[in-house]
Design an enzyme around this catalytic site. Structure first.
Site, mmCIF file in Angstrom:
data_model
loop_
_atom_site.group_PDB
_atom_site.id
_atom_site.type_symbol
_atom_site.label_atom_id
_atom_site.label_comp_id
_atom_site.label_asym_id
_atom_site.label_seq_id
_atom_site.Cartn_x
_atom_site.Cartn_y
_atom_site.Cartn_z
ATOM 1 N N LYS A 22 68.834 33.457 -57.809
ATOM 2 C CA LYS A 22 67.371 33.418 -58.565
ATOM 3 C C LYS A 22 65.931 34.587 -57.958
ATOM 4 O O LYS A 22 65.710 34.529 -58.702
ATOM 5 C CB LYS A 22 67.037 32.951 -56.505
ATOM 6 C CG LYS A 22 66.273 33.341 -55.826
ATOM 7 C CD LYS A 22 65.812 32.815 -54.143
ATOM 8 C CE LYS A 22 65.946 34.722 -53.073
ATOM 9 N NZ LYS A 22 64.651 35.392 -53.140
ATOM 10 N N ASN A 23 66.908 35.948 -58.046
ATOM 11 C CA ASN A 23 66.893 36.531 -57.422
ATOM 12 C C ASN A 23 66.752 37.601 -59.404
ATOM 13 O O ASN A 23 66.266 39.019 -59.844
ATOM 14 C CB ASN A 23 66.728 38.139 -56.865
ATOM 15 C CG ASN A 23 66.441 37.887 -56.349
ATOM 16 O OD1 ASN A 23 65.447 37.289 -55.476
ATOM 17 N ND2 ASN A 23 67.135 38.523 -54.723
ATOM 18 N N CYS A 116 56.235 41.111 -43.704
ATOM 19 C CA CYS A 116 57.840 39.069 -44.345
ATOM 20 C C CYS A 116 58.819 39.566 -42.818
ATOM 21 O O CYS A 116 58.445 41.610 -42.295
ATOM 22 C CB CYS A 116 57.861 39.888 -45.324
ATOM 23 S SG CYS A 116 59.518 39.933 -45.732
ATOM 24 N N ARG A 121 58.062 46.553 -46.042
ATOM 25 C CA ARG A 121 57.836 46.314 -48.010
ATOM 26 C C ARG A 121 56.735 46.434 -48.989
ATOM 27 O O ARG A 121 55.654 45.254 -49.095
ATOM 28 C CB ARG A 121 58.380 44.514 -48.158
ATOM 29 C CG ARG A 121 59.878 44.339 -47.119
ATOM 30 C CD ARG A 121 60.303 42.800 -47.596
ATOM 31 N NE ARG A 121 60.126 42.920 -49.113
ATOM 32 C CZ ARG A 121 60.985 41.855 -49.397
ATOM 33 N NH1 ARG A 121 60.656 40.442 -48.574
ATOM 34 N NH2 ARG A 121 61.476 41.396 -51.013
ATOM 35 N N ASP A 306 71.085 42.152 -48.962
ATOM 36 C CA ASP A 306 70.903 40.627 -49.252
ATOM 37 C C ASP A 306 72.294 40.491 -48.098
ATOM 38 O O ASP A 306 72.218 38.844 -48.024
ATOM 39 C CB ASP A 306 70.975 40.170 -49.965
ATOM 40 C CG ASP A 306 69.524 40.124 -50.497
ATOM 41 O OD1 ASP A 306 68.838 40.209 -51.700
ATOM 42 O OD2 ASP A 306 68.432 41.069 -49.658
ATOM 43 N N ARG A 398 64.634 28.779 -49.370
ATOM 44 C CA ARG A 398 64.755 29.163 -50.178
ATOM 45 C C ARG A 398 65.230 29.578 -51.812
ATOM 46 O O ARG A 398 64.862 30.378 -53.142
ATOM 47 C CB ARG A 398 63.658 30.230 -50.206
ATOM 48 C CG ARG A 398 62.222 30.390 -48.626
ATOM 49 C CD ARG A 398 60.983 31.189 -48.783
ATOM 50 N NE ARG A 398 60.956 32.485 -49.500
ATOM 51 C CZ ARG A 398 60.762 33.220 -49.519
ATOM 52 N NH1 ARG A 398 59.836 33.484 -48.315
ATOM 53 N NH2 ARG A 398 59.845 33.587 -50.307
HETATM 54 C C1 EPZ Z 1 64.444 42.892 -54.066
HETATM 55 O O1 EPZ Z 1 63.346 42.496 -53.464
HETATM 56 C C2 EPZ Z 1 64.624 41.680 -54.146
HETATM 57 N N1 EPZ Z 1 63.781 40.356 -53.993
HETATM 58 C C3 EPZ Z 1 65.476 41.906 -52.400
HETATM 59 O O2 EPZ Z 1 65.736 40.075 -51.922
HETATM 60 C C4 EPZ Z 1 66.772 42.459 -52.024
HETATM 61 O O3 EPZ Z 1 66.639 42.184 -50.538
HETATM 62 C C5 EPZ Z 1 65.724 43.563 -51.822
HETATM 63 O O4 EPZ Z 1 64.893 43.401 -53.679
HETATM 64 C C6 EPZ Z 1 66.796 44.626 -52.345
HETATM 65 O O5 EPZ Z 1 68.087 44.459 -53.485
HETATM 66 C C7 EPZ Z 1 63.980 39.984 -55.209
HETATM 67 O O6 EPZ Z 1 64.569 40.853 -56.359
HETATM 68 C C8 EPZ Z 1 62.859 38.642 -55.641
HETATM 69 P P1 EPZ Z 1 62.670 46.696 -52.787
HETATM 70 P P2 EPZ Z 1 62.446 44.208 -53.385
HETATM 71 O O7 EPZ Z 1 61.615 46.929 -53.856
HETATM 72 O O8 EPZ Z 1 61.971 44.284 -55.193
HETATM 73 C C9 EPZ Z 1 60.616 49.984 -50.796
HETATM 74 C C10 EPZ Z 1 66.585 38.099 -51.325
HETATM 75 O O9 EPZ Z 1 67.245 37.959 -50.198
HETATM 76 N N2 EPZ Z 1 59.889 49.928 -51.429
HETATM 77 O O10 EPZ Z 1 63.730 47.458 -54.050
HETATM 78 O O11 EPZ Z 1 60.929 43.790 -52.583
HETATM 79 C C11 EPZ Z 1 60.781 48.572 -49.558
HETATM 80 O O12 EPZ Z 1 59.994 48.558 -48.574
HETATM 81 C C12 EPZ Z 1 65.635 39.037 -50.628
HETATM 82 O O13 EPZ Z 1 66.821 37.580 -51.939
HETATM 83 C C13 EPZ Z 1 58.909 50.757 -51.674
HETATM 84 O O14 EPZ Z 1 58.659 51.680 -50.037
HETATM 85 O O15 EPZ Z 1 63.128 44.408 -52.904
HETATM 86 C C14 EPZ Z 1 62.001 48.753 -49.339
HETATM 87 O O16 EPZ Z 1 62.568 49.628 -47.956
HETATM 88 C C15 EPZ Z 1 65.121 39.792 -49.478
HETATM 89 N N3 EPZ Z 1 57.147 51.382 -52.275
HETATM 90 C C16 EPZ Z 1 62.780 49.392 -50.639
HETATM 91 O O17 EPZ Z 1 61.970 50.217 -51.154
HETATM 92 C C17 EPZ Z 1 57.006 50.063 -53.483
HETATM 93 O O18 EPZ Z 1 56.610 49.727 -53.842
HETATM 94 C C18 EPZ Z 1 63.792 48.316 -51.456
HETATM 95 O O19 EPZ Z 1 62.425 47.296 -51.749
HETATM 96 C C19 EPZ Z 1 58.671 49.386 -53.325
HETATM 97 C C20 EPZ Z 1 59.399 49.161 -52.497
#
Ligand code: EPZ
Length: 419
Positions: A22-23, A116, A121, A306, A398
């Site tokens: 999915k991701n 969320c 996030r 995840d 989802r």
């Molecule tokens: C991706 O989310 C995945 N989703 C998530 O999978 C996964 O849990 C996550 O990466 C971590 O591996 C998709 O790929 C669609 P991040 P993403 O930006 O990109 C902080 C699932 O269950 N952050 O890597 O949104 C954030 O708050 C989903 O399939 C900032 O602070 O995650 C978090 O603490 C859930 N500022 C950390 O970084 C930003 O601009 C990692 O978030 C972006 C992120």
């Protein structure tokens, strides 16, 4: 709303085939906006988030046809550069159209993803990176507004290795004038898959999968075909299903090299695991109850966040105690109270779960709250004595394709009913 009903206690046996990731599918589909020409994407999982992304691309004006696990997209022209709140609020990954719209059409208006269940996030790094690429970016009335005549290459440092942030910036940079270097980039396999797809279409990207990605912008991208990589989190979820039911299962059509931290931890619990080219075979029958292990979630190649809820369910029936530390999201523990309703001895201390394993969980009605928490509850139900009803399974739909059919194929007594 549906619920999933499980009569637990059956040791799972047999083979299950993993669907596409999915991701990986989500950024790949969003990236079709970057160029004209037809893109045929195969091995796309039939999950709600993919349907939602298809709808969003359709709203923007792309021609999208989805049949089974194939999606064909032509984005020669689009008639809108706005991703509306009504749709973005159902899927945060809609943010992935921001970079492509801005790079290809010079403007984008994307609703800010709301809160969320697993954490605040923020998307500040997406916006800071696009600003670095020369865009004018501002937030107004809950929407992100971005515009730029043509993006220009830049050096971008990500404070944390954000997965979709890295993807958004890599996509935007692929059409920028000049060279972009993304430092402290995320290294997930899904980023490599996206880079492979973009490269087939004429992008010039090196270093995807490392913490430094260099993108030399080109004028345009053409269409291409692509097969999405297998879903490592779905694969890991089924491996834990085999472990928690003390069964013997094979997970086929997966990428064992994407599963190393999960395989290592399951071996540490005592499961016997054999790896082949595209399959992983787990036998947990001989060792009885799993041993408790400590886990710390980290960005790839660390243990994936995840898979945290799924491992919490397994540790709830392990021998001894275990500590699970969640370092990626600040509140990804929505499954804990529900597991406690099933008898789990588990408590939250800051960003850590302190778990003392028990012999058996007991079935109960429980509430799903987010995608992976729901998976953890399903796994707990498979092992619990008696009947478990998981409510609000739309969370599960989802990201898991046909989960009850796949589990039934392994011998689980599970079905879906109207709640
Ligand atoms: C991706 O989310 C995945 N989703 C998530 O999978 C996964 O849990 C996550 O990466 C971590 O591996 C998709 O790929 C669609 P991040 P993403 O930006 O990109 C902080 C699932 O269950 N952050 O890597 O949104 C954030 O708050 C989903 O399939 C900032 O602070 O995650 C978090 O603490 C859930 N500022 C950390 O970084 C930003 O601009 C990692 O978030 C972006 C992120």
């Amino acid at each position: 709303m549906d619920k999933i009903v499980i009569n637990g206690g059956v040791s799972l046996k047999g083979r299950v085939r993993v669907s596409g990731a999915k991701n990986s599918a989500l950024p790949i589909l969003a990236s079709t906006i970057l160029g004209g020409g037809e893109c045929m994407i195969s091995n796309v999982p039939r999950v709600v988030d993919v349907v939602t992304m298809g709808k969003l691309l359709g709203i923007l004006g792309a021609k999208v046809t989805q049949e089974a696990s194939r999606v064909v997209i032509k984005a020669d022209v689009i008639n809108s550069t706005q991703a509306p709140y009504e749709l973005v609020k159902t899927m945060r990954a809609s943010i992935l159209v921001l970079g492509p719209l801005l790079a290809r059409w010079g403007q984008a208006t994307v609703s800010l993803p709301g809160g969320c269940a697993i954490g605040s996030r923020p998307v500040n790094m997406h916006l800071a990176g696009l600003t670095k690429l020369g865009a004018e970016v501002w937030v107004e009335h809950g929407y992100i507004h971005a515009r730029a005549k043509r993006l220009t290459g830049a050096a971008i440092y990500c404070d944390v290795p954000t997965v979709t942030g890295t993807e958004n910036l890599m996509m935007a940079a692929s059409l920028a004038q000049g060279t972009t270097v993304i430092e402290n980039a995320a290294k997930e396999p899904e980023i490599v898959d996206l880079a492979d797809f973009l490269t087939k279409r004429g992008a010039r990207i090196i270093g995807a999968g490392t913490d430094m990605i260099t993108i030399e912008g080109v004028r345009e991208l053409r269409g291409s075909d692509h097969e999405v990589i297998p879903d490592r989190i779905e694969a890991g979820t089924y491996l834990v299903a085999g472990a928690i039911t003390r069964g013997s299962i094979s997970v086929d059509r997966c990428r064992p090299d994407h599963l190393e931290p999960v395989i290592a931890k399951l071996r540490e619990t005592g499961a016997d695991i054999r790896v082949e080219k595209e399959s992983v075979h787990l036998n947990a029958g001989a060792s009885g109850r799993p041993d408790g292990v400590d886990i710390r979630t980290m960005p790839f190649p660390g243990f994936p966040t995840d898979m945290q809820a799924q491992m919490a369910a397994l540790m709830a029936v392990a021998r001894g105690t275990s500590i699970i530390t969640e370092t990626v999201f600040e509140s990804r523990f929505m499954h804990v109270e529900e597991l406690r309703r099933m008898g789990a001895d588990i408590r939250v201390e800051g960003n850590r779960l302190m778990i003392t394993g028990c012999e058996r969980l007991t079935g109960a009605p429980v509430m799903a709250s987010d995608l992976r928490a729901s998976a953890g509850l399903i796994l707990a139900g498979l092992a619990a004595e008696g009947t478990t009803e998981v409510l609000r399974v739309y969370h599960l739909d989802r990201g898991y394709e046909d989960i009850e059919d796949k589990l039934r194929g392994l011998g689980a007594v599970i079905d879906r009913r109207a709640a």
